[in-house]
Write a protein that holds these residues in place. Structure first.
Motif, PDB file in Angstrom:
ATOM      1  N   ILE A  68     -41.956  79.814  30.346  1.00 15.77           N
ATOM      2  CA  ILE A  68     -40.477  80.070  30.194  1.00 15.77           C
ATOM      3  C   ILE A  68     -39.936  81.471  29.874  1.00 15.77           C
ATOM      4  O   ILE A  68     -40.900  81.931  28.978  1.00 15.77           O
ATOM      5  N   VAL A  69     -39.399  81.954  30.538  1.00 16.52           N
ATOM      6  CA  VAL A  69     -38.948  83.433  30.290  1.00 16.52           C
ATOM      7  C   VAL A  69     -37.290  83.540  29.875  1.00 16.52           C
ATOM      8  O   VAL A  69     -36.531  83.127  30.521  1.00 16.52           O
ATOM      9  N   THR A  70     -37.137  83.484  28.643  1.00 14.42           N
ATOM     10  CA  THR A  70     -35.810  83.928  28.130  1.00 14.42           C
ATOM     11  C   THR A  70     -35.395  84.955  28.149  1.00 14.42           C
ATOM     12  O   THR A  70     -35.971  86.086  28.492  1.00 14.42           O
ATOM     13  N   ASN A  71     -33.849  85.327  27.966  1.00 13.48           N
ATOM     14  CA  ASN A  71     -33.087  86.536  28.295  1.00 13.48           C
ATOM     15  C   ASN A  71     -33.499  87.363  29.577  1.00 13.48           C
ATOM     16  O   ASN A  71     -33.332  88.401  29.592  1.00 13.48           O
ATOM     17  N   ALA A  72     -33.496  86.260  30.536  1.00 16.83           N
ATOM     18  CA  ALA A  72     -33.694  86.721  31.816  1.00 16.83           C
ATOM     19  C   ALA A  72     -32.558  86.387  32.722  1.00 16.83           C
ATOM     20  O   ALA A  72     -32.422  85.269  33.094  1.00 16.83           O
ATOM     21  N   MET A  73     -31.740  87.398  32.977  1.00 15.41           N
ATOM     22  CA  MET A  73     -30.444  87.152  33.569  1.00 15.41           C
ATOM     23  C   MET A  73     -30.486  87.306  34.976  1.00 15.41           C
ATOM     24  O   MET A  73     -30.558  88.600  35.451  1.00 15.41           O
ATOM     25  N   VAL A  74     -30.678  86.493  35.858  1.00 11.93           N
ATOM     26  CA  VAL A  74     -30.902  86.656  37.332  1.00 11.93           C
ATOM     27  C   VAL A  74     -29.778  87.237  37.846  1.00 11.93           C
ATOM     28  O   VAL A  74     -28.583  86.720  37.988  1.00 11.93           O
ATOM     29  N   LYS A  75     -30.191  88.608  38.830  1.00 15.47           N
ATOM     30  CA  LYS A  75     -28.883  89.098  39.413  1.00 15.47           C
ATOM     31  C   LYS A  75     -29.024  88.856  40.721  1.00 15.47           C
ATOM     32  O   LYS A  75     -27.865  89.133  41.600  1.00 15.47           O
ATOM     33  N   GLU A  76     -29.950  88.693  41.489  1.00 17.38           N
ATOM     34  CA  GLU A  76     -30.280  88.594  42.912  1.00 17.38           C
ATOM     35  C   GLU A  76     -31.547  87.696  43.351  1.00 17.38           C
ATOM     36  O   GLU A  76     -32.503  87.631  42.621  1.00 17.38           O
ATOM     37  N   VAL A  77     -31.414  87.172  44.501  1.00 19.99           N
ATOM     38  CA  VAL A  77     -32.336  86.335  45.254  1.00 19.99           C
ATOM     39  C   VAL A  77     -32.689  87.244  46.542  1.00 19.99           C
ATOM     40  O   VAL A  77     -31.797  87.498  47.137  1.00 19.99           O
ATOM     41  N   HIS A  78     -34.050  87.332  46.293  1.00 15.12           N
ATOM     42  CA  HIS A  78     -34.548  88.149  47.852  1.00 15.12           C
ATOM     43  C   HIS A  78     -35.052  87.414  48.828  1.00 15.12           C
ATOM     44  O   HIS A  78     -35.454  86.326  48.833  1.00 15.12           O
ATOM     45  N   LEU A  79     -34.623  87.864  50.080  1.00 14.36           N
ATOM     46  CA  LEU A  79     -34.971  87.231  51.268  1.00 14.36           C
ATOM     47  C   LEU A  79     -36.053  88.047  51.831  1.00 14.36           C
ATOM     48  O   LEU A  79     -35.992  89.079  52.026  1.00 14.36           O
ATOM     49  N   ASP A  80     -36.970  87.280  52.551  1.00 15.28           N
ATOM     50  CA  ASP A  80     -38.305  88.164  53.154  1.00 15.28           C
ATOM     51  C   ASP A  80     -37.745  88.091  54.837  1.00 15.28           C
ATOM     52  O   ASP A  80     -36.681  87.711  55.053  1.00 15.28           O
ATOM     53  N   ASP A  81     -38.583  88.958  55.460  1.00 15.51           N
ATOM     54  CA  ASP A  81     -38.461  89.009  56.817  1.00 15.51           C
ATOM     55  C   ASP A  81     -38.483  87.948  57.851  1.00 15.51           C
ATOM     56  O   ASP A  81     -38.160  87.851  58.715  1.00 15.51           O
ATOM     57  N   TYR A  82     -38.897  86.703  57.224  1.00 17.17           N
ATOM     58  CA  TYR A  82     -39.040  85.544  57.768  1.00 17.17           C
ATOM     59  C   TYR A  82     -38.124  84.659  57.682  1.00 17.17           C
ATOM     60  O   TYR A  82     -37.817  83.519  57.988  1.00 17.17           O
ATOM     61  N   GLY A  83     -37.022  85.077  56.800  1.00 15.62           N
ATOM     62  CA  GLY A  83     -35.802  84.300  56.550  1.00 15.62           C
ATOM     63  C   GLY A  83     -36.080  83.324  55.342  1.00 15.62           C
ATOM     64  O   GLY A  83     -35.341  82.377  55.272  1.00 15.62           O
ATOM     65  N   LYS A  84     -37.321  83.562  54.837  1.00  9.88           N
ATOM     66  CA  LYS A  84     -37.326  82.765  53.505  1.00  9.88           C
ATOM     67  C   LYS A  84     -37.174  83.587  52.145  1.00  9.88           C
ATOM     68  O   LYS A  84     -37.266  84.766  52.009  1.00  9.88           O
ATOM     69  N   VAL A  85     -36.906  82.927  51.247  1.00 13.48           N
ATOM     70  CA  VAL A  85     -36.756  83.586  49.873  1.00 13.48           C
ATOM     71  C   VAL A  85     -38.273  84.075  49.262  1.00 13.48           C
ATOM     72  O   VAL A  85     -39.155  83.354  49.421  1.00 13.48           O
ATOM     73  N   SER A  86     -37.998  85.314  48.812  1.00 22.78           N
ATOM     74  CA  SER A  86     -39.424  85.730  48.421  1.00 22.78           C
ATOM     75  C   SER A  86     -39.412  85.952  46.733  1.00 22.78           C
ATOM     76  O   SER A  86     -40.502  86.381  46.195  1.00 22.78           O
ATOM     77  N   GLY A  87     -38.330  85.870  46.368  1.00 21.27           N
ATOM     78  CA  GLY A  87     -38.328  86.163  44.764  1.00 21.27           C
ATOM     79  C   GLY A  87     -36.823  86.550  44.437  1.00 21.27           C
ATOM     80  O   GLY A  87     -36.125  86.237  44.899  1.00 21.27           O
ATOM     81  N   VAL A  88     -36.970  86.954  43.040  1.00 20.60           N
ATOM     82  CA  VAL A  88     -35.851  87.271  42.327  1.00 20.60           C
ATOM     83  C   VAL A  88     -35.855  88.571  41.692  1.00 20.60           C
ATOM     84  O   VAL A  88     -36.784  88.896  41.249  1.00 20.60           O
ATOM     85  N   THR A  89     -34.734  89.072  41.243  1.00 27.12           N
ATOM     86  CA  THR A  89     -34.608  90.127  40.172  1.00 27.12           C
ATOM     87  C   THR A  89     -33.772  89.636  39.045  1.00 27.12           C
ATOM     88  O   THR A  89     -32.635  89.348  39.274  1.00 27.12           O
ATOM     89  N   PHE A  90     -34.203  89.578  37.737  1.00 24.10           N
ATOM     90  CA  PHE A  90     -33.531  89.674  36.916  1.00 24.10           C
ATOM     91  C   PHE A  90     -33.454  90.683  35.818  1.00 24.10           C
ATOM     92  O   PHE A  90     -34.227  91.775  35.948  1.00 24.10           O
ATOM     93  N   VAL A  91     -32.157  90.810  34.974  1.00 21.50           N
ATOM     94  CA  VAL A  91     -32.236  91.784  34.036  1.00 21.50           C
ATOM     95  C   VAL A  91     -32.875  91.330  32.823  1.00 21.50           C
ATOM     96  O   VAL A  91     -32.423  90.149  32.267  1.00 21.50           O
ATOM     97  N   ASN A  92     -33.596  91.927  32.054  1.00 17.34           N
ATOM     98  CA  ASN A  92     -34.251  91.770  30.763  1.00 17.34           C
ATOM     99  C   ASN A  92     -32.975  91.945  29.938  1.00 17.34           C
ATOM    100  O   ASN A  92     -32.684  93.231  29.609  1.00 17.34           O
ATOM    101  N   ARG A  93     -32.426  90.975  29.327  1.00 19.00           N
ATOM    102  CA  ARG A  93     -31.146  91.380  28.352  1.00 19.00           C
ATOM    103  C   ARG A  93     -31.743  91.998  27.274  1.00 19.00           C
ATOM    104  O   ARG A  93     -30.756  92.639  26.396  1.00 19.00           O
ATOM    105  N   LEU A  94     -32.964  92.239  26.893  1.00 21.20           N
ATOM    106  CA  LEU A  94     -33.446  92.714  25.526  1.00 21.20           C
ATOM    107  C   LEU A  94     -33.537  94.332  25.867  1.00 21.20           C
ATOM    108  O   LEU A  94     -33.120  94.999  24.918  1.00 21.20           O
ATOM    109  N   ASN A  95     -34.081  94.825  26.970  1.00 24.66           N
ATOM    110  CA  ASN A  95     -34.199  96.070  27.094  1.00 24.66           C
ATOM    111  C   ASN A  95     -33.481  96.704  28.471  1.00 24.66           C
ATOM    112  O   ASN A  95     -33.532  97.994  28.788  1.00 24.66           O
ATOM    113  N   ARG A  96     -32.748  95.790  28.906  1.00 26.48           N
ATOM    114  CA  ARG A  96     -31.726  96.249  30.240  1.00 26.48           C
ATOM    115  C   ARG A  96     -32.731  96.554  31.438  1.00 26.48           C
ATOM    116  O   ARG A  96     -31.996  97.147  32.281  1.00 26.48           O
TER     117      ARG A  96
END
Lengths: 564, 250
Positions: free
Chosen positions: A249-277
């Protein structure tokens, strides 16, 4: 397999509430490794719940304030109707309230634990009354999963066999607590009017289960439950998932975007670490969004790409649309015949022991009512710990006033209507192009408008609520209040669902019956967003049940592909 | 801490002039219609003077609250208290007039109600700040009224004089009497706070007979025989179907 911070995992889940918590449990039990991101802080009900504290131990006697909207001891952390630094907006003439929490377990830490099942008709609204859209699943398919889910989380209640109360299989339910005297009088009054008051199903352990203790009949559930008797993910599915060793579990992780790869699949996300921004990029092979209906819609709408210029998985244009909440309205009164009634401990499980299910499907079939769909009444009527509102009705001063308050203790009754609104083009959320939150993430703007359907239903409920209180010999408060005055704001009942609905048709729905998005095969949604309609029955048990079912299928698919 | 309100010795005169000369007074910056009858300050009990309202505007409290993530198991109150000594004395006198000791329980001051009210009106939240404006003005109104009727501050009045004033503002029906509307609304608010603070105190909880908040092993016991007998009688008197204990359908 993706990895983060030295931990390898197959599935990334966003959100640790009902949907995310259940999905994490099912997947990790099946041996699938899970990375769970939670926007809020870590939270431990075992040490943080204010059990037994009385109002006089809190600032302002525990009263609600703008910082603790449901009172000082409510479990919600860094949230409520507003989250500091994370605004939302309303379109002109729209009123919508959005309850959020920023804590592990999300809103399951303070919810009402009311868990009525949907009926067969609830899953097929269009086939039943020609209005709205049918779900791509039916009751027969979901019923065994309801059984499984109820048995896992622990539900007390019974099977009265009414058309609004589908039965659980034998042995699934825990016994309901005895009704209190006001509820018995209510039941008798309902009987005189030809309707039923029956035990409310609640996710409360009335017998011990696994490591969790049984309810000891004290201290309000909204504070959370240190002994695990009132279901919340932080005392059950999340610790169980942790014990498998398959969860990080990673807490204080505010997800802001889900990424798509070149094959039309999700490749991951970007979150903001709320503790250090700082922004943190995380890879993933499968992503489950369970951030809550509106937060998930926001995340998809904010995840734009060349393939999805209007938001990820939004080729249908349905993301953010079809937003519904339960209708809310209250009827209250006091029962003079109960002045100075005998005292005894009425805490019980601190919620209502009986409730009034919807009783008039027949009338609707025969076109006798001017609205579709039903409502139920929840009941508040007991000796409860005195707070600052206790003298709201008394007049004068001195010994007479003091005695009036004593005599009236435990004579008030409140009936809370919870009804089904229809899905409407007027109710939806979208990205507010003018505003970002403190993490730089564009915020939601809500559009909301009640139709005659909702106002007619509330008017019906006000009439019946008054009839019921009068049958108890009661005096109704505000007897002339209209439906327009009584109806609560959109979102205020905190049952908002529908923004990423499931369906049979990719052009009118966001995901299929498994929560798998039509547009992106490794992207799943497991919160209330997938609801096709919003039956008056409190949504969480169905969120939990669908997440259990759909995560089970995903686990099977992942395990199968690993074996190959 | 600076005092936000300084009582003035010439208040009685200025109040008389104010209520004689103006048809409106300012309440929190909002003009409020008042009775314009010629004020005849009388020492006879039951002959109240014409309408007046202090209209004290308070500087908003902008200090921190307890935040959105307080340590709920160890509560603290971060805001400073704001009532001055005279106001606290007055709140104490009023608290015991509203909630006196009787054979079933102690008085409001015996359980610390004035401290709760000070904590309440000093809090930085909007609801409490509205109450603060109403309470501070109401306390001053009582002093002004006491000056006009009896040439004394409220706390120095005799019991009979105090109740003469309270009897004019202690009932909701008095909202309809122009000159007493605002004082009566103030009194309702104060009464709500006093009784709320009293009955939520440990002594008040005992007084009212709330006997929950204790752990019970096993099943919830439900109503006592006495409570069941009582509710059966109530249902019967109302002509309702007989009360039956719920039979589990499982």
């Amino acid at each position: 397999m993706a990895s983060f911070d030295g931990f390898e995992y197959e599935v990334l889940i966003v959100g640790s509430g009902a949907g995310g918590g259940m999905a994490a449990h099912v997947l990790t039990e099946a041996g699938v490794r899970v990375l769970l991101l939670e926007a809020g802080r870590d939270y431990d009900p075992g040490t943080e719940t204010p059990m037994f504290q009385q109002n006089h131990e809190a600032p302002l006697r525990g009263s609600s304030t703008s910082e603790k909207n449901f009172g000082y001891f409510d479990a919600t952390v860094d949230g409520g109707w507003q989250v500091p630094g994370e605004p939302y907006s309303e379109a002109p003439d729209s009123r919508f309230m959005w309850w959020r929490a920023r804590m592990l377990g999300g809103r399951t830490n303070h919810w009402g634990r009311l868990v009525p099942r949907f009926t067969a008709a609830d899953f097929k609204p269009y086939s039943t009354d020609g209005v709205g859209t049918d779900w791509p699943v039916d009751y027969e398919e979901i019923a065994p999963w309801y059984d499984k889910c109820e048995a896992l989380i622990g539900v007390c209640g019974d099977n009265p066999g009414l058309d609004d109360t589908p039965s659980s299989s034998e042995g699934v339910l825990l016994p309901p607590p005895k009704p209190r005297v006001m509820e018995l009088l209510l039941k008798s009054a309902c009987e005189s009017l030809g309707i039923s008051a029956v035990p409310m199903r609640r996710a409360i352990l009335t017998k011990p289960k696994d490591a969790r203790q049984a309810c000891f009949w004290a201290t309000p559930c909204g504070r959370g439950c240190a002994i695990g008797a009132a279901f919340q993910t932080t005392t059950s599915v999340i610790p169980w998932a942790r014990q498998t060793g398959n969860l990080k579990i990673v807490t204080n992780a505010m997800v802001k975007e889900v990424h798509l790869d070149d094959y039309g699949k999700v490749s991951g996300v970007t979150f903001v670490n709320r503790l250090n921004r700082e922004d943190v990029r995380v890879d993933a092979d499968h992503v489950i969004l369970a951030a809550s209906a509106c937060e998930t819609a926001r995340l998809l709408l904010n995840s734009k790409s060349e393939a999805f210029p209007n938001g990820l998985a939004n080729s249908s244009g349905q993301v953010g649309r079809n937003l519904t909440d339960s209708l809310g309205a209250g009827v209250s009164g006091y029962i003079p015949a109960l002045r100075d009634r005998p005292k005894y401990n009425e805490d019980g499980h601190t919620g209502n022991h009986l409730y009034i299910p919807w009783w008039d499907r027949e009338g609707q079939k025969n076109n006798e009512l001017n609205f579709s769909r039903g409502y139920h009444f929840e009941v508040g009527a007991r000796f409860s710990s005195p707070g600052m509102g206790i003298a709201g009705a008394v007049d004068g001063y001195g010994k007479q006033a003091k005695n009036d308050i004593r005599s009236n203790f435990g004579t008030n009754i409140g009936l809370s209507l919870r009804g089904e609104m229809l899905v409407s083009d007027d109710c939806y959320c979208e990205i507010d192009k003018e505003t970002v939150d403190q993490w730089g993430i564009p915020v939601l703007k809500f559009h909301w408008k009640w139709s005659d359907q909702e106002l007619n239903q509330v008017a019906h409920g006000l009439k019946w609520g008054r009839k019921i209180i009068e049958a108890m010999g009661g005096v109704v408060n505000n007897p002339d209040r209209t439906a327009e005055e009584a109806i609560e704001a959109g979102g205020q009942i905190i049952h908002e669902v529908g923004t990423t609905r499931m369906g049979h048709d990719p052009s009118t729905s966001v995901c299929d019956q498994w929560g798998q998005t039509w547009d992106v095969e490794n992207l799943f949604i497991m919160d209330g967003g997938v609801f096709v309609s919003n039956p008056h029955k409190n949504c969480t048990i169905t969120i939990l049940t669908l997440a259990m079912r759909n995560a089970t299928r995903l686990a099977e698919q992942i395990n199968l592909s690993m074996e190959r | 801490m600076s005092k936000f309100y300084q009582a003035r010795m010439s208040r009685r005169e200025s109040i008389k002039r104010l209520s004689a000369m103006t048809a409106v007074v300012m309440v929190g910056g909002v003009p409020v219609a008042c009775d314009t009858a010629e004020p005849e300050a009388s020492k006879a009990i039951g002959t109240p003077p014409a309408g007046h309202w202090p209209g004290i505007e308070l500087k908003p409290i902008t200090g921190p609250g307890y935040g959105t993530d307080p340590i709920v198991s160890a509560p603290t109150i971060p805001w400073p208290l704001t009532l001055n000594e005279a106001q606290k004395d007055q709140v104490a006198v009023l608290s015991d007039l509203i909630c006196p000791a009787d054979e079933r329980g102690p008085s409001a001051t015996a359980v610390g109600v004035p401290d709760v009210i000070d904590e309440w009106v000093s809090a930085p939240y909007s609801g409490q700040q509205r109450d603060r404006e109403q309470i501070v003005n109401g306390l001053q109104w009582l002093n002004d009224e006491a000056q006009l009727r009896f040439e004394s501050d409220f706390v120095a009045l005799t019991e009979e004089q105090r109740t003469a004033i309270l009897d004019d503002i202690a009932y909701r029906s008095q909202y309809e009497i122009g000159q007493f509307e605002l004082p009566a609304r103030f009194f309702s608010r104060l009464r709500r706070l006093v009784f709320g603070a009293y009955f939520s105190s440990p002594e008040g909880i005992r007084d009212i007979g709330y006997i929950g908040n204790v752990p019970i092993a096993g099943d919830y016991p439900g109503p006592t025989d006495e409570a069941m007998e009582h509710i059966r009688q109530v249902a019967s008197n109302l002509g309702l179907p007989p009360i039956t204990e719920y039979v589990n359908q499982q």
